[in-house]
Design a protein around this motif. Structure first.
Motif, PDB file in Angstrom:
ATOM      1  N   UNK A  44      61.754   1.083 -43.293  1.00 11.39           N
ATOM      2  CA  UNK A  44      63.038   0.205 -43.378  1.00 11.39           C
ATOM      3  C   UNK A  44      62.543  -1.083 -42.892  1.00 11.39           C
ATOM      4  N   UNK A  45      62.836  -2.234 -43.763  1.00 16.14           N
ATOM      5  CA  UNK A  45      62.411  -3.518 -43.396  1.00 16.14           C
ATOM      6  C   UNK A  45      63.897  -4.130 -42.864  1.00 16.14           C
ATOM      7  N   UNK A  46      63.591  -4.690 -41.773  1.00 15.42           N
ATOM      8  CA  UNK A  46      65.151  -5.205 -40.979  1.00 15.42           C
ATOM      9  C   UNK A  46      64.701  -6.826 -41.088  1.00 15.42           C
ATOM     10  N   UNK A  47      65.712  -7.512 -41.616  1.00 16.04           N
ATOM     11  CA  UNK A  47      65.729  -8.891 -41.717  1.00 16.04           C
ATOM     12  C   UNK A  47      66.804  -9.696 -41.315  1.00 16.04           C
ATOM     13  N   UNK A  67      56.228 -17.351 -49.046  1.00 13.58           N
ATOM     14  CA  UNK A  67      57.085 -16.157 -49.372  1.00 13.58           C
ATOM     15  C   UNK A  67      56.555 -14.906 -49.835  1.00 13.58           C
ATOM     16  N   UNK A  68      56.807 -14.070 -49.216  1.00 14.59           N
ATOM     17  CA  UNK A  68      56.080 -12.414 -49.293  1.00 14.59           C
ATOM     18  C   UNK A  68      57.000 -11.963 -50.236  1.00 14.59           C
ATOM     19  N   UNK A  69      56.245 -11.035 -51.038  1.00 11.47           N
ATOM     20  CA  UNK A  69      56.893 -10.125 -52.017  1.00 11.47           C
ATOM     21  C   UNK A  69      56.894  -8.596 -51.524  1.00 11.47           C
ATOM     22  N   UNK A  74      68.834  -5.027 -44.574  1.00 14.90           N
ATOM     23  CA  UNK A  74      67.749  -4.046 -44.472  1.00 14.90           C
ATOM     24  C   UNK A  74      67.324  -3.536 -45.810  1.00 14.90           C
ATOM     25  N   UNK A  75      66.270  -3.082 -46.242  1.00  9.22           N
ATOM     26  CA  UNK A  75      65.674  -2.655 -47.342  1.00  9.22           C
ATOM     27  C   UNK A  75      64.802  -1.402 -47.141  1.00  9.22           C
ATOM     28  N   UNK A  76      64.628  -0.500 -48.061  1.00 14.29           N
ATOM     29  CA  UNK A  76      63.756   0.564 -48.081  1.00 14.29           C
ATOM     30  C   UNK A  76      62.479   0.150 -48.938  1.00 14.29           C
ATOM     31  N   UNK A  86      65.081  -2.973 -55.237  1.00 15.84           N
ATOM     32  CA  UNK A  86      64.320  -3.747 -56.257  1.00 15.84           C
ATOM     33  C   UNK A  86      63.440  -4.690 -55.455  1.00 15.84           C
ATOM     34  N   UNK A  87      62.879  -5.910 -56.119  1.00 18.91           N
ATOM     35  CA  UNK A  87      61.987  -6.739 -55.419  1.00 18.91           C
ATOM     36  C   UNK A  87      62.859  -7.451 -54.455  1.00 18.91           C
ATOM     37  N   UNK A  88      62.126  -7.621 -53.094  1.00 21.42           N
ATOM     38  CA  UNK A  88      62.627  -8.288 -52.250  1.00 21.42           C
ATOM     39  C   UNK A  88      61.607  -9.704 -51.857  1.00 21.42           C
ATOM     40  N   UNK A  89      62.106 -10.893 -52.027  1.00 20.66           N
ATOM     41  CA  UNK A  89      61.095 -11.981 -51.307  1.00 20.66           C
ATOM     42  C   UNK A  89      61.483 -12.474 -50.224  1.00 20.66           C
ATOM     43  N   UNK A  90      60.637 -12.537 -49.284  1.00 22.29           N
ATOM     44  CA  UNK A  90      61.210 -12.929 -48.021  1.00 22.29           C
ATOM     45  C   UNK A  90      59.863 -14.010 -47.155  1.00 22.29           C
TER      46      UNK A  90
END
Length: 238
Positions: free
Chosen positions: A154-157, A126-128, A161-163, A134-138
């Motif tokens: 931009x991280x698309x999952x 699990x990457x942080x 999506x997160x900035x 905020x903090x995203x773990x994926x």
């Protein structure tokens, strides 16, 4: 992530198997359901593991597996049957295991554990990420791509999506070990999420289209082919 096809013409048994799979926690699963061997064959999709009922109307499990084996020699087959004497079935399709109906969670999970131990999949790290939100773990398999746009990434999952407050080149270097590559100076793509390449355009599994720069084309295609070879998949015409 393990991609599984469950094929059973008994709707009740099919639903029960899908419910059991939801409780398996060792690695992430993605399961598709089919009510006939013909439907599974027509889908033409690539799976890591097949849970096949043997005695089905139309094309039975043995014949379905034989046809799949013609183009995919690496997919693991687990047969589900009402018969305890497995010797009455053909063994030419190299089944990984046989399970007796009705399925029991402990027996199914034991076979999934063993399949994982034999290289089907390993638990993902699990990457942080530090994001604007905020903090995203994926886990890596849930990430589709990263895009540099307007001085941010931009991280698309699969979840949204997160900035990120990161440099795209740094992300490209860090994510390479998880099967990511850079097809363009503004993108880092999960090779697992690549559906096809046509000319200088990449289509991801969610339908998103990513540009493939002429400068990076050869390197990206090589990375994709090496990735597919490691997964035991056949590279398509790029």
């Amino acid at each position: 992530m393990i991609k599984i096809a469950v094929c059973d013409d008994d709707k009740t048994a099919l639903a029960a198997t899908l419910e059991l799979l939801k409780d398996y926690k060792k690695v992430p699963l993605e399961a598709d359901a089919y009510q006939s061997g013909d439907a599974l064959l027509a889908a033409g999709k690539k799976y890591d593991l097949l849970l096949l009922d043997i005695d089905m109307e139309g094309t039975d499990g043995i014949e379905t597996a034989r046809r799949i084996r013609e183009s995919d020699r690496d997919v693991k087959l687990i047969y589900i049957t009402n018969y305890s004497d497995y010797t009455i079935f053909a063994f030419g399709v190299h089944a990984f295991a046989y399970l007796l109906k009705p399925l029991k969670a402990e027996e199914l999970f034991a076979q999934l554990d063993e399949a994982c131990d034999y290289g089907l999949a390993r638990p993902e790290p699990e990457l942080e990420f530090q994001a604007k939100e905020g903090i995203v773990r994926m886990v890596p398999s849930r990430i589709l791509c990263f895009e540099y746009m307007e001085r941010q990434v931009l991280m698309y999952t699969a979840e949204g999506s997160w900035h990120l407050k990161r440099r795209i080149t740094d992300l490209a270097e860090e994510m390479e070990t998880y099967g990511f590559a850079m097809p363009h100076k503004s993108f880092v793509v999960n090779l697992y999420a690549v559906q096809r390449i046509h000319g200088y355009e990449i289509t991801l599994t969610d339908g998103r289209q990513i540009p493939l720069s002429q400068k990076k084309s050869a390197q990206f295609r090589r990375a994709l082919n090496e990735y597919l070879a490691e997964r035991g998949q056949r590279a398509w015409n790029c």
